[in-house]
Design a protein around this motif. Structure first.
Motif: not given
Length: 310
Positions: A210-219
């Motif tokens: 499962r890929r997550i983007r750091y920027e979206e996760f913190l949003a």
């Protein structure tokens, strides 16, 4: 069989933050970067995330007893020799092949499987987290007979990662006498490409990724944690996320074996993106990293042109 959530990616991409938040959820035990356990903890007796020396941490003492009948029975030199023989980025094509793994690969993986199984029992957890990040280790673990492996691939804008690798960061485990590794932007760009591409290859070999983007996760960390808990097979209730507040999280002490200094944070942890690189990374270096990493940046949904200029 140990259920393992492996947090992978290139360093300075936010894996420690994701691990700390996941570690607050019921049924999950966060172990830190287990890849460094053998040297930094078993041999060098550095500090656990709880603050105690490894040898004095009751949790890790119990893990050692369950896994090896005591850490004194672990041949650290053998583990390091196996790591040098099989766990290198250059070995990934062989590790990712459909052929059976070598005896050395399976032996190396077995050390981790024993730690994971013991940690789950010691913590009473359904899932353990290894935030070692190393793509080669993730490829090794897919050959472990006693590991049910799932991978969370954490990506961050390569230019932000490159800037972070230029900063001087003291390793608190050494009481301020040692610093974490630094890379030039060009070097970190090449490593960012290699490590992230390797996780795409892992997914093509049948490992759940499962890929997550750091920027979206913190949003929206609440939504991000719910999705990751579902991926890990951990049911959540509203009260399980009460540690998340507006703009911060309230953290308990954990038992992270190794990792960046955030693993020692107890109490309030601010949840905000680190975008200092947009202004602080020199324009020439930003363009260099963007050129080297352009194909994967586009694939991950990052803009190639940044409007703010240094």
């Amino acid at each position: 069989m140990a259920q393992v959530l492996f947090l992978g990616g290139f360093g300075r991409s936010g894996t420690t933050l994701v691990e700390r938040l996941l570690g607050e959820l019921p049924g999950i035990c966060a172990l830190g970067e287990v890849v460094h356990l053998w040297q930094r903890d078993v041999r060098d007796d550095e500090r656990c995330g709880c603050g105690d020396r490894f040898s004095g941490c009751e949790f890790w003492r119990r893990v050692g007893e369950l896994a090896f009948n005591g850490w004194a029975n672990v041949d650290v030199d053998r583990v390091r020799a196996l790591r040098d023989a099989v766990e290198r980025t250059r070995h990934i094509p062989r590790l990712a092949s459909a052929n059976a793994a070598s005896d050395e690969v399976r032996e190396y993986a077995s050390y981790y499987a024993r730690v994971y199984t013991a940690a789950a029992e010691a913590a009473g957890a359904r899932v353990v987290i290894d935030s070692s990040k190393h793509s080669a280790l993730a490829h090794v673990l897919r050959w472990a007979d006693d590991v049910d492996l799932k991978v969370v691939h954490v990506v961050r804008d390569a230019r932000g990662v490159a800037y972070s690798w230029t900063k001087t960061v003291t390793r608190p485990e050494t009481d301020g006498t040692d610093e974490m590794t630094r890379y030039s932007p060009g070097r970190s760009a090449l490593l960012w490409n290699a490590h992230n591409a390797a996780f795409g290859l892992l997914a093509r070999r049948g490992v759940p990724v499962r890929r997550i983007r750091y920027e979206e996760f913190l949003a929206d960390p609440r939504a991000g944690l719910i999705r990751l808990a579902d991926f890990a097979g951990i049911p959540l209730h509203p009260e399980d996320l009460e540690f998340l507040r507006r703009g911060h999280a309230d953290l308990r002490a954990g038992h992270s074996a190794a990792g960046n200094p955030m693993r020692f944070t107890v109490g309030r942890l601010p949840l905000r993106r680190d975008d200092a690189w947009v202004a602080a990374l020199p324009r020439a270096q930003r363009r260099l990293v963007g050129a080297v990493c352009g194909p994967l940046l586009r694939a991950y949904g990052y803009p190639l042109n940044i409007t703010s200029e240094a």
